[in-house]
Design an enzyme around this catalytic site. Structure first.
Site, mmCIF file in Angstrom:
data_model
loop_
_atom_site.group_PDB
_atom_site.id
_atom_site.type_symbol
_atom_site.label_atom_id
_atom_site.label_comp_id
_atom_site.label_asym_id
_atom_site.label_seq_id
_atom_site.Cartn_x
_atom_site.Cartn_y
_atom_site.Cartn_z
ATOM 1 N N GLU A 1 0.850 -1.201 0.000
ATOM 2 C CA GLU A 1 0.000 0.000 0.000
ATOM 3 C C GLU A 1 0.883 1.247 0.000
ATOM 4 O O GLU A 1 2.028 1.197 0.458
ATOM 5 C CB GLU A 1 -0.842 0.036 1.285
ATOM 6 C CG GLU A 1 -1.690 -1.177 1.533
ATOM 7 C CD GLU A 1 -3.011 -1.147 0.796
ATOM 8 O OE1 GLU A 1 -3.388 -0.065 0.305
ATOM 9 O OE2 GLU A 1 -3.639 -2.213 0.692
ATOM 10 N N LYS B 1 -5.723 -10.454 12.321
ATOM 11 C CA LYS B 1 -6.005 -11.799 11.800
ATOM 12 C C LYS B 1 -5.767 -12.875 12.867
ATOM 13 O O LYS B 1 -6.582 -13.782 13.030
ATOM 14 C CB LYS B 1 -5.147 -12.052 10.551
ATOM 15 C CG LYS B 1 -5.583 -11.190 9.348
ATOM 16 C CD LYS B 1 -4.568 -11.271 8.220
ATOM 17 C CE LYS B 1 -4.998 -10.467 7.007
ATOM 18 N NZ LYS B 1 -3.910 -10.318 6.022
#
Ligand code: HSE
Length: 403
Positions: A185, A200
């Protein structure tokens, strides 16, 4: 016919639309029902796109449409995703989401509403992209006590570390290259500082142990301090450095952490390179099971979302039990968690040897050919003991835990 609405027509939302369209026949055969996307919520218009005619701009149009049975949330972010998902579940509509931030923050509440309303809140794509891990954790591994769940859960950092290992490139150069290629990103903070992997593992640990593991409680360290010297030492140790997210049972509590780790060749995670992700689950009966695949990407992630849509479509009016309550899981305090450390200190071997033995006790030296520093591996020690020894020495360059 099952009518579906998709909230958010970005990369994953449009991928879900594409998978449902391209594989419509096989999906209908395997579900026993045709699945039709009736509406898509997005702020934008998509002139010329196949979905142009079914784009709506107001959630109320979907909320008030009684023909909608399943809602897909691929908007990302917490708000208004949370409000839209909650409203949909409260109407008894199953929701399938790829949104890990939403699942990590509101998982138990949304799971409970789905149970009460006899529908389903499904989130296979929220961890590991296209890798099936949520459903296996809920069903296939259900008879086992999960002794440990550890994974490479972030493709960006695994790509960077793999490039550093294979080509000797430094962290900043690989990051810039990864950004130019679109792998990383523009703002890579969530990936390189470990926040993405933290959310996660919080979801996986919550499911593995049935209670809420708050991502805020998980010690998280990124990969920004890893240098090529660390990578060279890792090679000497027969290991690779990976960003490892883990949850394991230690003295009856759960020890969860995200940090760069030395992974040796005997660990199945050793060969997980590039943008790939993998999750290693150790069941007390099944032993080690590894799940490997693409942790991100439009169609891989969309395929996981569609698998949830099919699961929801096959269970109308039936809640598939998810054990995840809002009682907070008791975690081992950071100071008490135990690791074996690889440590580098500045100065020569002669200058450090005695001081290091006094601080750490018995250690195993590691030589990678650098005369201006001394490196060694400790025995297993608690983080608390490690911090005391580090303070006593005062010349630590870096430390990496063994996995
Ligand atoms: N940015 C993530 C990664 C993918 O690099 O793995 C989305 O979770």
């Amino acid at each position: 016919m099952i009518n579906v609405s998709i909230l958010g027509y970005g990369t994953i939302g449009s991928g879900v639309f594409q998978v449902l369209k391209e594989n419509c026949q096989i999906i209908a055969e395997r579900t026993g029902e045709e699945i039709k996307v009736k509406s898509i919520l997005d702020l934008r218009d998509f002139p010329g796109d196949e979905a142009e005619g079914i784009i709506v701009h107001d959630f109320k149009e979907i909320d008030n449409d009684d023909s909608i049975q399943i809602v897909v949330e691929t908007m990302g972010g917490l708000h208004p995703a949370y409000e839209f998902v909650k409203a949909s579940l409260e109407k008894g509509r199953s929701v399938c989401t790829s949104n890990k931030a939403l699942v990590a923050a509101f998982g138990p509440e949304l799971v409970k509403i789905a149970e009460e309303k006899k529908c389903n809140f499904l989130f296979e794509a929220s961890v590991g992209g296209g890798i099936p891990i949520i459903r296996p954790l809920k069903s296939s591994i259900a008879p086992d006590i999960v002794e440990q769940i550890s994974g490479i859960l972030n493709g960006t950092t695994n790509y960077i570390l793999t490039e550093m290992t294979e080509n000797g490139t430094d962290f900043e150069t690989v990051l810039k290259d990864a950004q130019a290629k679109g792998y990383a990103e523009k703002d890579p903070t969530a990936d390189i500082e470990g926040h993405d992997a933290c959310r996660k593992i919080a979801i996986l640990a919550s499911l593995a142990y049935g209670h809420q593991v708050d991502f805020e409680d998980i010690y998280t360290e990124g990969i920004t301090k890893i240098t090529n010297r660390d990578i060279n030492y890792a090679g000497k140790l027969g290991a690779k450095i990976k960003l490892v997210a883990s949850g394991k049972i230690q003295d009856g509590k759960i020890c969860a952490m995200v940090a760069p780790g030395l992974v040796t060749a005997t660990n199945p995670l050793y060969s997980v390179d590039g943008v790939f992700n993998a999750i290693l689950v150790r069941g007390n009966m099944a032993g080690d099971i590894m799940f490997y695949g693409q942790g991100a990407g439009k169609l891989a992630t969309a395929s996981a979302v569609v698998s949830d849509i099919m699961e929801a479509a096959k269970h109308p009016g039936i809640n598939i039990k998810t054990i995840w309550d809002n009682r907070k899981m008791e975690l081992v305090s950071f100071e008490e968690s135990v690791s074996k450390f690889f440590v580098r200190v500045s100065g020569t071997k002669a200058e450090n040897e005695t001081k290091v033995s006094e601080a750490f006790g018995s250690v195993t030296p590691v030589d990678a050919g650098y005369s201006d520093e001394y490196a060694f591996v400790t025995e297993e020690v608690t983080e608390g003991a490690y911090i005391k020894a580090e303070e006593k020495l005062g010349n630590i360059i870096n430390k990496i835990r063994f996995n």
